[in-house]
Write a protein that holds these residues in place. Structure first.
Motif, PDB file in Angstrom:
ATOM      1  N   ALA A  17      -4.502  41.350 -12.249  1.00 24.55           N
ATOM      2  CA  ALA A  17      -4.756  40.008 -12.787  1.00 24.55           C
ATOM      3  C   ALA A  17      -5.101  38.965 -11.719  1.00 24.55           C
ATOM      4  CB  ALA A  17      -3.559  39.543 -13.611  1.00 24.55           C
ATOM      5  N   GLY A  18      -5.030  39.330 -10.447  1.00 26.43           N
ATOM      6  CA  GLY A  18      -5.559  38.421  -9.424  1.00 26.43           C
ATOM      7  C   GLY A  18      -4.578  37.395  -8.876  1.00 26.43           C
ATOM      8  N   LEU A  19      -3.319  37.747  -8.727  1.00 29.72           N
ATOM      9  CA  LEU A  19      -2.354  36.777  -8.199  1.00 29.72           C
ATOM     10  C   LEU A  19      -2.729  36.325  -6.788  1.00 29.72           C
ATOM     11  CD1 LEU A  19       0.329  35.225  -8.462  1.00 29.72           C
ATOM     12  CD2 LEU A  19       1.500  37.227  -7.532  1.00 29.72           C
ATOM     13  N   GLY A  20      -3.276  37.244  -5.993  1.00 33.56           N
ATOM     14  CA  GLY A  20      -3.647  36.911  -4.610  1.00 33.56           C
ATOM     15  C   GLY A  20      -4.582  35.711  -4.552  1.00 33.56           C
ATOM     16  N   GLU A  21      -5.539  35.699  -5.464  1.00 28.90           N
ATOM     17  CA  GLU A  21      -6.502  34.603  -5.517  1.00 28.90           C
ATOM     18  C   GLU A  21      -5.795  33.274  -5.778  1.00 28.90           C
ATOM     19  OE1 GLU A  21     -10.850  34.087  -7.735  1.00 28.90           O
ATOM     20  OE2 GLU A  21      -9.257  35.260  -8.664  1.00 28.90           O
ATOM     21  N   VAL A  22      -4.812  33.320  -6.670  1.00 35.85           N
ATOM     22  CA  VAL A  22      -4.069  32.100  -6.978  1.00 35.85           C
ATOM     23  C   VAL A  22      -3.242  31.653  -5.776  1.00 35.85           C
ATOM     24  CG1 VAL A  22      -2.143  31.208  -8.346  1.00 35.85           C
ATOM     25  CG2 VAL A  22      -4.021  32.431  -9.468  1.00 35.85           C
ATOM     26  N   LEU A  23      -2.569  32.593  -5.149  1.00 34.93           N
ATOM     27  CA  LEU A  23      -1.730  32.222  -3.999  1.00 34.93           C
ATOM     28  C   LEU A  23      -2.585  31.654  -2.869  1.00 34.93           C
ATOM     29  CD1 LEU A  23       0.964  35.060  -3.820  1.00 34.93           C
ATOM     30  CD2 LEU A  23       0.924  32.939  -5.155  1.00 34.93           C
ATOM     31  N   ALA A  24      -3.792  32.203  -2.701  1.00 36.01           N
ATOM     32  CA  ALA A  24      -4.683  31.703  -1.658  1.00 36.01           C
ATOM     33  C   ALA A  24      -5.092  30.256  -1.919  1.00 36.01           C
ATOM     34  CB  ALA A  24      -5.918  32.587  -1.569  1.00 36.01           C
ATOM     35  N   HIS A  25      -5.132  29.897  -3.198  1.00 35.75           N
ATOM     36  CA  HIS A  25      -5.567  28.543  -3.547  1.00 35.75           C
ATOM     37  C   HIS A  25      -4.435  27.537  -3.673  1.00 35.75           C
ATOM     38  CE1 HIS A  25      -9.541  30.135  -4.785  1.00 35.75           C
ATOM     39  NE2 HIS A  25      -9.930  28.899  -4.610  1.00 35.75           N
ATOM     40  N   GLN A  26      -3.215  28.006  -3.559  1.00 34.26           N
ATOM     41  CA  GLN A  26      -2.128  27.112  -3.963  1.00 34.26           C
ATOM     42  C   GLN A  26      -2.142  25.817  -3.168  1.00 34.26           C
ATOM     43  OE1 GLN A  26       1.704  28.902  -3.016  1.00 34.26           O
ATOM     44  NE2 GLN A  26       0.622  30.265  -1.631  1.00 34.26           N
ATOM     45  N   HIS A  27      -1.843  24.778  -3.900  1.00 35.31           N
ATOM     46  CA  HIS A  27      -1.931  23.454  -3.295  1.00 35.31           C
ATOM     47  C   HIS A  27      -0.563  22.932  -2.894  1.00 35.31           C
ATOM     48  CE1 HIS A  27      -1.119  22.613  -7.599  1.00 35.31           C
ATOM     49  NE2 HIS A  27      -0.376  21.672  -7.124  1.00 35.31           N
ATOM     50  N   HIS A  28       0.469  23.681  -3.150  1.00 39.66           N
ATOM     51  CA  HIS A  28       1.771  23.035  -3.073  1.00 39.66           C
ATOM     52  C   HIS A  28       2.779  23.762  -2.197  1.00 39.66           C
ATOM     53  CE1 HIS A  28       2.543  26.264  -5.721  1.00 39.66           C
ATOM     54  NE2 HIS A  28       1.836  25.751  -6.688  1.00 39.66           N
ATOM     55  N   GLY A  29       2.339  24.523  -1.266  1.00 38.38           N
ATOM     56  CA  GLY A  29       3.370  25.112  -0.425  1.00 38.38           C
ATOM     57  C   GLY A  29       3.197  26.600  -0.322  1.00 38.38           C
ATOM     58  N   ASN A 364      -4.803  35.704 -18.521  1.00 40.14           N
ATOM     59  CA  ASN A 364      -4.864  34.365 -19.099  1.00 40.14           C
ATOM     60  C   ASN A 364      -4.128  33.368 -18.197  1.00 40.14           C
ATOM     61  OD1 ASN A 364      -5.184  32.234 -20.860  1.00 40.14           O
ATOM     62  ND2 ASN A 364      -3.797  33.011 -22.415  1.00 40.14           N
ATOM     63  N   ALA A 365      -2.956  33.745 -17.728  1.00 43.39           N
ATOM     64  CA  ALA A 365      -2.193  32.878 -16.823  1.00 43.39           C
ATOM     65  C   ALA A 365      -2.980  32.631 -15.542  1.00 43.39           C
ATOM     66  CB  ALA A 365      -0.838  33.510 -16.515  1.00 43.39           C
ATOM     67  N   HIS A 366      -3.622  33.680 -15.051  1.00 41.49           N
ATOM     68  CA  HIS A 366      -4.444  33.557 -13.844  1.00 41.49           C
ATOM     69  C   HIS A 366      -5.529  32.493 -14.043  1.00 41.49           C
ATOM     70  CE1 HIS A 366      -8.143  34.871 -11.638  1.00 41.49           C
ATOM     71  NE2 HIS A 366      -7.300  34.874 -10.614  1.00 41.49           N
ATOM     72  N   ALA A 367      -6.204  32.556 -15.184  1.00 44.06           N
ATOM     73  CA  ALA A 367      -7.281  31.590 -15.441  1.00 44.06           C
ATOM     74  C   ALA A 367      -6.726  30.169 -15.531  1.00 44.06           C
ATOM     75  CB  ALA A 367      -8.024  31.971 -16.718  1.00 44.06           C
ATOM     76  N   ILE A 368      -5.553  30.041 -16.135  1.00 47.31           N
ATOM     77  CA  ILE A 368      -4.930  28.713 -16.220  1.00 47.31           C
ATOM     78  C   ILE A 368      -4.621  28.183 -14.820  1.00 47.31           C
ATOM     79  CG2 ILE A 368      -2.827  27.496 -16.951  1.00 47.31           C
ATOM     80  CD1 ILE A 368      -2.834  29.378 -19.449  1.00 47.31           C
ATOM     81  N   ASP A 369      -4.065  29.049 -13.975  1.00 51.57           N
ATOM     82  CA  ASP A 369      -3.790  28.636 -12.598  1.00 51.57           C
ATOM     83  C   ASP A 369      -5.071  28.251 -11.873  1.00 51.57           C
ATOM     84  OD1 ASP A 369      -1.002  28.818 -12.449  1.00 51.57           O
ATOM     85  OD2 ASP A 369      -1.071  30.984 -12.157  1.00 51.57           O
ATOM     86  N   MET A 370      -6.092  29.089 -11.998  1.00 48.84           N
ATOM     87  CA  MET A 370      -7.336  28.838 -11.269  1.00 48.84           C
ATOM     88  C   MET A 370      -8.013  27.550 -11.739  1.00 48.84           C
ATOM     89  SD  MET A 370      -7.533  31.095  -8.937  1.00 48.84           S
ATOM     90  CE  MET A 370      -9.226  30.833  -8.385  1.00 48.84           C
ATOM     91  N   ALA A 371      -7.884  27.283 -13.043  1.00 52.77           N
ATOM     92  CA  ALA A 371      -8.495  26.057 -13.571  1.00 52.77           C
ATOM     93  C   ALA A 371      -7.876  24.828 -12.919  1.00 52.77           C
ATOM     94  CB  ALA A 371      -8.321  26.001 -15.083  1.00 52.77           C
ATOM     95  N   ARG A 372      -6.653  24.960 -12.462  1.00 53.21           N
ATOM     96  CA  ARG A 372      -5.964  23.841 -11.824  1.00 53.21           C
ATOM     97  C   ARG A 372      -6.210  23.839 -10.316  1.00 53.21           C
ATOM     98  NH1 ARG A 372       0.529  23.282 -11.683  1.00 53.21           N
ATOM     99  NH2 ARG A 372       0.182  25.387 -10.920  1.00 53.21           N
ATOM    100  N   LEU A 373      -6.343  25.047  -9.744  1.00 46.64           N
ATOM    101  CA  LEU A 373      -6.326  25.167  -8.286  1.00 46.64           C
ATOM    102  C   LEU A 373      -7.699  25.269  -7.639  1.00 46.64           C
ATOM    103  CD1 LEU A 373      -3.420  27.763  -7.950  1.00 46.64           C
ATOM    104  CD2 LEU A 373      -3.305  25.301  -7.531  1.00 46.64           C
ATOM    105  N   ALA A 374      -8.684  25.705  -8.405  1.00 42.77           N
ATOM    106  CA  ALA A 374      -9.977  26.012  -7.778  1.00 42.77           C
ATOM    107  C   ALA A 374     -10.543  24.790  -7.067  1.00 42.77           C
ATOM    108  CB  ALA A 374     -10.965  26.534  -8.824  1.00 42.77           C
ATOM    109  N   GLY A 375     -11.304  25.060  -6.003  1.00 40.40           N
ATOM    110  CA  GLY A 375     -11.705  23.995  -5.096  1.00 40.40           C
ATOM    111  C   GLY A 375     -12.733  23.037  -5.663  1.00 40.40           C
ATOM    112  N   ASP A 376     -13.703  23.527  -6.364  1.00 41.41           N
ATOM    113  CA  ASP A 376     -14.744  22.596  -6.803  1.00 41.41           C
ATOM    114  C   ASP A 376     -14.789  22.511  -8.323  1.00 41.41           C
ATOM    115  OD1 ASP A 376     -17.223  24.460  -7.740  1.00 41.41           O
ATOM    116  OD2 ASP A 376     -16.052  25.377  -6.104  1.00 41.41           O
ATOM    117  N   GLU A 377     -15.465  21.489  -8.754  1.00 39.00           N
ATOM    118  CA  GLU A 377     -15.547  21.158 -10.171  1.00 39.00           C
ATOM    119  C   GLU A 377     -16.115  22.314 -10.996  1.00 39.00           C
ATOM    120  OE1 GLU A 377     -14.461  18.394 -11.494  1.00 39.00           O
ATOM    121  OE2 GLU A 377     -15.176  18.847 -13.522  1.00 39.00           O
TER     122      GLU A 377
END
Lengths: 589, 589
Positions: A17-29, A364-377
């Motif tokens: 499901a791509g957790l690595g991608e989310v962790l790489a983008h995390q904005h909060h620590g 689905n959770a991954h997409a929700i995270d990415m929608a918040r974390l991804a770098g550009d619009e």
């Protein structure tokens, strides 16, 4: 008894499901891989050791209403207190008010385990989480200051008050009313039904979010406002004040999740319940949808959680129960029923469906995270559309899987499955609500077809099919043991693509009714194709790995490819051909 | 509330399942078309007016055990007495002892209605009927004289005692024992579980048929004998004598059919329960199978009965409940949910599945009748093989349909479906036992594939496919409105034929395990193809008929053809391809 499948969950998060991608983008620590493993391990331990023992007693005793007070089953309140003391309610939520703001993916994984342990228990905090989100996004600073910290910690719990007897799926018919008071607050009057955790003894206060109409509001859903109505008013110093004019008038007698109090709530017996506006007047539905989207994923996870539990119990029973002699059995005595091919097939079915539900919910959770974390619009838009596309799938397909797998679990138990003491029957009962609430699965299918398929002119969905096709291609080229499954997946995706284009054309041509008639089979087609791709993706991740886990994942992918993926051709046929008979049927004559 | 669908039942008996052929062959008097209609009408009236009101109270109160005595729910005993006073228990049974010996087809139709009215109520007499059959075929004249008249009238009821804790599907493991007494009777010792209507207050005596082993019996199923063990001994003048050494030690707490007492029976606490041998020593299983075959059809009819009831309730709710506005709605207010395409599709599904279950069960009854009535030996063999082929289909496919349709019924009710007071949930709970008892559906599928397919070298089954193909051909030539469904049926039958030949080859080649792995999908494939053919046969019978009934039947056939028949290709694929993964899965490692 439930055993948390931590390693399978971690594998699915990371490899599928791509957790690595989310962790790489995390904005909060710093959420590291090690921290992820530690959280999963500890959440699983709490689920298995603390929550799971509540499940049967909750079913037997249920939530009991007496004189307006709801008493939860034995042990439930203590466990809830210990759960919030452990900080588990605060996995999500803004750090400003004490939340850990962890990725939705991690929360989804923890929620799976809590739901496996006890769906009725996990449901309460799910509603609180929804209230937190609505307040974070839409409430005034004052309301946030007063309520958010206590809701995030779990010291207070939240509810969602939408449904009225005449207004279920259709909120246009809502009648609860709100009157403006001179001090800027409102007075709320009306009856709400099916209010989950509307009253209980877990917490000292309960924060109700309530949809109601102002006297001068436009008709329909554009005239609905959202109000915060606490059970006890809150003093300026944060202490509890007077009881508000709201009460629980009844608790439903339900098929399942007996310990979850489903309440009839009466607002305004006297001078009206005091409420505070959330967001703007007449914009309440938009605020509520903030809660509902994540709640839909949470309901999908309920289906997943029950499926996992039912599968574990059926497998344990099938290994223990001996009847008959399987082929090749030597020596005296009978074989475990798990040795018989028809039971093996059933157990594979249960495991494959459960893993499909898991992959869909986590994606689905991954997409929700990415929608918040991804770098550009553009990326945020892409992921937001992806999340919107996967939400109805997670909600409905995972909950259909919950019911199906729970039913297979009863069947594997034979006659014992029909005896309540065995426990298999409870899952069959509990699971049955999930396809209904938070928008019936039929409504999810309509949402998928009429709102999500057309996103970006259909390109979002076509892009998704393209990603799944890449899995099929990789499998076809990955050697003999993967190739057949890859070829079958490619065929299934061709069916999905055909059905998708048919749907988009039908919508573009104004044949909306035909699209609606095929919405449910289309959603199932999507779910099977997506699920088959995810199983194969998981199997490919173990290519060259000689471990039993890798072998098991390949086996599940092969089984699903040979048993379920062919169903997609039939479903495509149903989408494009059955509308004629459906629309010729008029039950009203 | 239940309304007996008498005209649809009569239509299915006469136009689809071949009642005319049975009446033409009848050996025992004049069952005319008018008499058939009168019996159906009256059985339906009794079901709807007298039995149906018992169903909810039966679910709520259940059968209650106290001090070894079982009290049935309020009103149940009176209705049972009135039911037997009406002669309903004696529809079957030999005229020599007061039975009316009516065709099995008619009994099946009546049984459907009684099961729709209350599955838990209809179940008791079903067991008695089984005991009557076993006694008629295998018991001594003395036993027949003593017991048959009272069992046929229903003044006493009968039970089947097979299962023990370690012996469910596998009767080899049976341990209950029997000792020979000097007077020619036997003393029975042991514990039996899951004994339906093992104890109750309907009748003054209960006649238990019990499987047990003699001390010198061979091991396994060749060493099992069948005994008659009355609750009260019967004096020479027919009056009741001493209490026998048998008691009910427990009543199960079940998911559904709460009013049907599922008992643990203890034989021989003291000197042993006095029993009489039925048939020969060590040949008990053959006698029991006499009961079980017809009992399997009766269980299939339970699935049918629940499906019909769930469909009626869902349709009524969908016409009453208003939410949203359907396309084309004019004027104020909301539309009945039945107007929405997704609900229409669901209602069509429920109706089509129910009618498929009905056609299969009645066709099975037809074959049973013909096997008894046909003029020459070859014809009797043919029909006996046909009955043997359809029995596992009726038992398993109709009960799977019962669960599926009951679940759809809950879904149509939305949130109300999950509330027990609505009634939809009861059907979902009640229906769940039918795929389990009387041989699990998995065992039925194995029976179909390994014992029934090979009958007459496969020619029985090929002949059946040929008959279904004739329906497809007739439809293809019957004009535009039938042609598409006929073509789709022809394709489905090609899939069935391919899967059949694959199975027969697998069995002939000694690849038994592969055949077992695909047994369940094969049975479903058979059921869908058979059901599609029967719907189309019914539709063809109304060709040129402008009545709403004829239009509705054509619509159901078209819907099923476009939505379900395509599934057969997927199931064929599963039969021939999934065995590899199933057999590679070893849950024991």
């Amino acid at each position: 008894m439930y055993r948390a499948p931590v390693s399978e969950i971690a594998f699915t998060l990371k490899q599928v499901a791509g957790l690595g991608e989310v962790l790489a983008h995390q904005h909060h620590g710093e959420v590291t891989d090690d921290l992820v493993d530690a959280i999963l391990e500890e959440a699983g331990r709490f689920a298995a050791e603390e929550i799971a023992p509540l499940n049967v007693v909750g079913d037997r005793q249920g939530a009991r209403l007496e004189n307006g007070t709801v008493t939860m089953p034995d042990g439930w309140r203590d466990t809830y207190r210990s759960w919030i003391d452990g900080g588990w309610n605060a996995l999500t939520g803004t750090p400003e008010f004490g939340g850990q703001d962890l990725p939705t993916m991690l929360h989804a994984a923890a929620l799976e385990m809590w739901n496996s342990a006890s769906m009725a228990f996990a449901l309460g905090p799910t509603l609180t989480m929804g209230a937190v989100e609505a307040l974070e996004k839409h409430a005034s600073k004052d309301l946030q200051e007063t309520y958010l910290a206590k809701l995030i910690s779990g010291e207070w719990m939240g509810t969602m008050n939408l449904t009225e007897p005449q207004a279920g799926s259709d909120l246009n018919a809502l009648r609860a009313r709100a009157e403006r008071a001179d001090d800027g607050t409102y007075r709320i009057f009306g009856q709400k039904i099916f209010i989950t955790y509307g009253e209980h003894d877990f917490t000292d206060n309960i924060v109700h979010l309530v949809l109601a109409r102002l006297p001068d509001a436009p008709a329909g859903t554009r005239g609905i406002s959202l109000f915060l109505v606490p059970k006890f008013l809150v003093n300026a110093d944060g202490s509890l004040g007077a009881r508000n004019d709201v009460r629980c008038a009844g608790v439903e007698h339900k098929l399942g999740i007996h310990a979850s109090p489903t309440c009839t709530m009466i607002y305004g017996d006297n001078d009206g319940a005091i409420g505070w506006l959330i967001g703007e007047e007449n914009r309440g539905l938009a605020c509520m949808f903030t809660m509902m989207n994540n709640a839909r994923l949470a309901v999908g996870i309920q289906g997943l959680g029950v499926a996992e539990l039912a599968t574990q119990q059926a497998l344990a029973y099938a290994l223990d129960r001996r009847q008959g002699r399987a082929a090749g059995k030597t020596g005296e005595g009978m074989s475990p029923i798990a040795a018989h091919p028809d039971i093996r097939r059933t157990l594979l079915d249960m495991q494959a469906w459960t893993q499909v539900a898991r992959a869909i919910c986590y994606a689905n959770a991954h997409a929700i995270d990415m929608a918040r974390l991804a770098g550009d619009e553009a990326a945020r838009t892409h992921w937001s559309e992806r999340a919107a596309t996967l939400t109805p799938l997670a909600k409905s397909f995972a909950t259909d899987i919950g019911v199906e797998v729970a039913s297979l679990g009863v069947q594997v138990h034979g006659g014992m499955g029909f005896i309540e003491e065995t426990g298999a029957a409870q899952h069959y009962r509990d699971a049955r609500i999930a396809p209904i609430y938070e928008g019936t699965n039929g409504i999810q299918a309509i949402d998928l077809v009429t709102r999500k398929l057309p996103l970006s002119g259909g390109e979002q969905f076509r892009g998704l099919i393209g990603e799944l096709s890449a899995v099929a291609e990789a499998a076809s080229e990955a050697g003999a043991e993967f190739a057949d499954a890859g070829d079958r997946l490619a065929k299934a995706l061709a069916s999905l693509s055909d059905a998708t284009e048919w749907m988009l054309t039908a919508l573009a041509d104004g044949r909306q009714q035909e699209a609606l008639a095929g919405a449910t089979p289309f959603l199932r087609l999507f779910g099977i194709a997506y699920g088959g791709a995810m199983l194969l993706k998981g199997a490919l991740a173990g290519r060259g790995d000689a471990s039993p886990d890798a072998a098991r994942r390949l086996l599940l992918a092969r089984y699903f490819a040979t048993s379920r993926l062919a169903e997609t051709a039939s479903l495509k046929e149903q989408v494009v051909s059955a509308a004629s008979a459906v629309l010729d049927y008029d039950p009203l004559v």
